[in-house]
Design a protein around this motif. Structure first.
Motif, PDB file in Angstrom:
ATOM      1  N   SER A  94      -6.708   0.087   7.828  1.00  0.00           N
ATOM      2  CA  SER A  94      -7.660   0.312   6.900  1.00  0.00           C
ATOM      3  C   SER A  94      -7.749   1.792   6.768  1.00  0.00           C
ATOM      4  CB  SER A  94      -9.110   0.122   7.487  1.00  0.00           C
ATOM      5  OG  SER A  94     -10.239   0.682   7.119  1.00  0.00           O
ATOM      6  N   ARG A  95      -7.530   2.731   7.517  1.00  0.00           N
ATOM      7  CA  ARG A  95      -7.576   4.151   7.229  1.00  0.00           C
ATOM      8  C   ARG A  95      -6.225   4.621   6.300  1.00  0.00           C
ATOM      9  NH1 ARG A  95     -11.535   6.659   7.124  1.00  0.00           N
ATOM     10  NH2 ARG A  95     -10.564   8.801   7.924  1.00  0.00           N
ATOM     11  N   ARG A  96      -5.153   3.718   6.357  1.00  0.00           N
ATOM     12  CA  ARG A  96      -4.068   3.852   5.353  1.00  0.00           C
ATOM     13  C   ARG A  96      -5.021   3.651   3.824  1.00  0.00           C
ATOM     14  NH1 ARG A  96      -0.575   6.979   3.043  1.00  0.00           N
ATOM     15  NH2 ARG A  96       1.479   5.883   2.366  1.00  0.00           N
ATOM     16  N   TRP A  97      -5.270   2.714   3.886  1.00  0.00           N
ATOM     17  CA  TRP A  97      -6.053   2.347   2.446  1.00  0.00           C
ATOM     18  C   TRP A  97      -6.884   3.240   2.110  1.00  0.00           C
ATOM     19  CZ3 TRP A  97      -7.436  -2.541  -0.463  1.00  0.00           C
ATOM     20  CH2 TRP A  97      -6.621  -3.685  -0.260  1.00  0.00           C
ATOM     21  N   HIS A  98      -7.716   3.990   2.929  1.00  0.00           N
ATOM     22  CA  HIS A  98      -8.592   5.055   2.694  1.00  0.00           C
ATOM     23  C   HIS A  98      -7.914   6.286   2.185  1.00  0.00           C
ATOM     24  CE1 HIS A  98     -11.845   3.473   5.727  1.00  0.00           C
ATOM     25  NE2 HIS A  98     -11.915   2.474   4.642  1.00  0.00           N
ATOM     26  N   ALA A  99      -6.893   6.649   2.641  1.00  0.00           N
ATOM     27  CA  ALA A  99      -6.033   7.689   2.220  1.00  0.00           C
ATOM     28  C   ALA A  99      -5.512   7.515   0.934  1.00  0.00           C
ATOM     29  CB  ALA A  99      -4.917   8.059   3.409  1.00  0.00           C
ATOM     30  N   VAL A 100      -4.906   6.206   0.814  1.00  0.00           N
ATOM     31  CA  VAL A 100      -4.043   6.117  -0.422  1.00  0.00           C
ATOM     32  C   VAL A 100      -5.147   6.023  -1.744  1.00  0.00           C
ATOM     33  CG1 VAL A 100      -2.918   4.140  -1.539  1.00  0.00           C
ATOM     34  CG2 VAL A 100      -2.351   4.887   0.529  1.00  0.00           C
ATOM     35  N   THR A 101      -6.428   5.175  -1.510  1.00  0.00           N
ATOM     36  CA  THR A 101      -7.268   5.064  -2.603  1.00  0.00           C
ATOM     37  C   THR A 101      -8.087   6.474  -2.811  1.00  0.00           C
ATOM     38  OG1 THR A 101      -9.026   4.453  -0.918  1.00  0.00           O
ATOM     39  CG2 THR A 101      -7.732   2.596  -2.391  1.00  0.00           C
ATOM     40  N   ALA A 102      -8.274   7.484  -1.777  1.00  0.00           N
ATOM     41  CA  ALA A 102      -8.667   9.091  -1.988  1.00  0.00           C
ATOM     42  C   ALA A 102      -7.848   9.478  -2.885  1.00  0.00           C
ATOM     43  CB  ALA A 102      -8.729   9.436  -0.724  1.00  0.00           C
ATOM     44  N   GLY A 103      -6.350   9.198  -2.754  1.00  0.00           N
ATOM     45  CA  GLY A 103      -5.383   9.901  -3.843  1.00  0.00           C
ATOM     46  C   GLY A 103      -5.878   9.735  -5.174  1.00  0.00           C
ATOM     47  N   MET A 104      -6.407   8.580  -5.398  1.00  0.00           N
ATOM     48  CA  MET A 104      -6.880   8.363  -7.097  1.00  0.00           C
ATOM     49  C   MET A 104      -8.280   8.921  -7.150  1.00  0.00           C
ATOM     50  SD  MET A 104      -5.832   4.414  -7.991  1.00  0.00           S
ATOM     51  CE  MET A 104      -6.755   3.633  -6.640  1.00  0.00           C
ATOM     52  N   GLN A 105      -9.288   8.582  -6.250  1.00  0.00           N
ATOM     53  CA  GLN A 105     -10.631   9.068  -6.433  1.00  0.00           C
ATOM     54  C   GLN A 105     -10.614  10.484  -6.410  1.00  0.00           C
ATOM     55  OE1 GLN A 105     -13.651   7.749  -3.817  1.00  0.00           O
ATOM     56  NE2 GLN A 105     -15.183   7.815  -5.211  1.00  0.00           N
ATOM     57  N   HIS A 106     -10.075  11.229  -5.587  1.00  0.00           N
ATOM     58  CA  HIS A 106     -10.163  12.726  -5.515  1.00  0.00           C
ATOM     59  C   HIS A 106      -8.976  13.521  -5.778  1.00  0.00           C
ATOM     60  CE1 HIS A 106     -14.181  11.948  -3.756  1.00  0.00           C
ATOM     61  NE2 HIS A 106     -13.810  11.182  -2.935  1.00  0.00           N
ATOM     62  N   VAL A 118       0.997  -1.303   0.077  1.00  0.00           N
ATOM     63  CA  VAL A 118       0.154  -0.015  -0.030  1.00  0.00           C
ATOM     64  C   VAL A 118       0.985   1.164  -0.064  1.00  0.00           C
ATOM     65  CG1 VAL A 118      -1.613   1.237   1.272  1.00  0.00           C
ATOM     66  CG2 VAL A 118      -2.020  -1.135   1.184  1.00  0.00           C
ATOM     67  N   ASP A 119       1.978   1.373   0.802  1.00  0.00           N
ATOM     68  CA  ASP A 119       2.877   2.470   0.841  1.00  0.00           C
ATOM     69  C   ASP A 119       3.480   2.761  -0.494  1.00  0.00           C
ATOM     70  OD1 ASP A 119       2.220   3.034   3.474  1.00  0.00           O
ATOM     71  OD2 ASP A 119       4.024   2.026   4.427  1.00  0.00           O
ATOM     72  N   MET A 120       3.892   1.745  -1.169  1.00  0.00           N
ATOM     73  CA  MET A 120       4.417   1.765  -2.484  1.00  0.00           C
ATOM     74  C   MET A 120       3.549   2.278  -3.592  1.00  0.00           C
ATOM     75  SD  MET A 120       7.143  -1.393  -2.687  1.00  0.00           S
ATOM     76  CE  MET A 120       8.636  -1.536  -1.344  1.00  0.00           C
ATOM     77  N   LEU A 121       2.290   1.721  -3.449  1.00  0.00           N
ATOM     78  CA  LEU A 121       1.228   2.126  -4.314  1.00  0.00           C
ATOM     79  C   LEU A 121       0.965   3.688  -4.183  1.00  0.00           C
ATOM     80  CD1 LEU A 121      -0.688   1.633  -6.420  1.00  0.00           C
ATOM     81  CD2 LEU A 121      -2.469   0.820  -4.531  1.00  0.00           C
ATOM     82  N   ALA A 122       1.065   4.123  -2.708  1.00  0.00           N
ATOM     83  CA  ALA A 122       1.026   5.683  -2.609  1.00  0.00           C
ATOM     84  C   ALA A 122       2.009   6.363  -3.279  1.00  0.00           C
ATOM     85  CB  ALA A 122       0.848   5.928  -1.055  1.00  0.00           C
ATOM     86  N   GLY A 123       3.362   5.957  -3.258  1.00  0.00           N
ATOM     87  CA  GLY A 123       4.258   6.654  -3.942  1.00  0.00           C
ATOM     88  C   GLY A 123       4.055   6.769  -5.360  1.00  0.00           C
TER      89      GLY A 123
END
Length: 261
Positions: free
Chosen positions: A83-95, A36-41
């Motif tokens: 879970s909240r980390r997933w939310h933050a990372v996926t929000a980086g795409m959606q929003h 998840v962290d690498m995906l965020a980057g």
């Protein structure tokens, strides 16, 4: 730009379109915290240097969801933080600031469906199958699915999948609004790129308004949504880029819309 590979995630810039690949094929691209962290980057990089992006999976599957071997060792609070980390990372795409298209094949399961639901357009090939087995695993969706997937499918259909373990086909997924395109096996990424390349030519402010305003307006009361729409419409239509594009249309320097073939 040549593809760059790091553990779990690949990155390639094709023109104005970034391609981000989930790269843990031996685990069906199951995601752990490091993943998840690498995906965020990679998401942050795409936001900085691309005008649209494609998310896809290496190997035989898009994503089998959460890495349960890691998840079962967590305390309840560690689970909340994950879970909240997933939310933050996926929000980086959606929003974020650019549109995202996911190319789906093989297993799109649990967290894989949650990840795909955070993209704006989903393309499935005919090898894909979709499932939410959380009920059978004794867990609950934690990557944003209760909000995003439920809005796409409706609560009743999502409940059916979670309670019964029902697995659906690409054609069912299209009828249920989970995916917008179904293509032959092996060409989902090509189709996703073609769509993303079109999106990359749009006015940036229009793309931003579409991916950020529409989902928020959907959550508003009708009159509130219409009020916000008026301001978004006025703001985008009076931008310098909109003026140039509108004048090009009025001067017949761009082709008019034609019926589909």
């Amino acid at each position: 730009m040549a593809a760059e590979t790091s553990p779990f995630v690949t990155y390639e810039l094709k023109g104005a379109v970034a391609h981000i690949g989930l790269n843990r094929p031996e685990k069906r691209n199951a995601m752990n915290d490091r993943f998840v962290d690498m995906l965020a980057g990679a998401i942050a990089r795409a936001e900085n240097e691309a005008k649209a992006a494609v998310l896809f999976g290496h190997g035989d599957h898009f994503c089998a969801g959460l890495d349960l071997a890691e998840h079962v060792e967590k305390t309840p609070f560690e689970g909340v933080r994950g879970s909240r980390r997933w939310h933050a990372v996926t929000a980086g795409m959606q929003h974020g600031t650019i549109p995202w298209v996911s190319a789906l094949h093989g297993g799109v399961i649990g967290g894989g469906m949650e990840l795909a639901a955070a993209t704006h357009i989903r393309v499935s090939d005919r090898s894909a199958f979709f499932a939410l087995p959380e009920g059978q695993r004794g867990i609950f969706v934690g990557g944003g699915g209760s909000v995003r997937i439920a809005r796409l499918l409706g609560v009743a259909r999502m409940s059916d999948m979670m309670l019964t373990g029902r697995v659906i086909s690409p054609d069912e997924a299209e009828r249920w609004n989970l995916v917008q395109y179904v293509v032959e096996t092996g060409v989902a990424r090509d189709k996703a790129h073609a769509l993303a390349a079109i999106m990359a030519t749009n006015a940036e402010i229009s793309n931003y308004a579409i991916i950020n305003a529409l989902p928020r307006i959907q959550d508003m009361a009708k009159e509130d949504g219409l009020f916000v729409e008026s301001f978004i419409a006025s703001f985008t239509a009076t931008s310098p880029e909109a003026e140039e594009r509108l004048r090009a249309f009025l001067d017949k320097r761009v082709a008019r819309i034609k019926p589909p073939e």
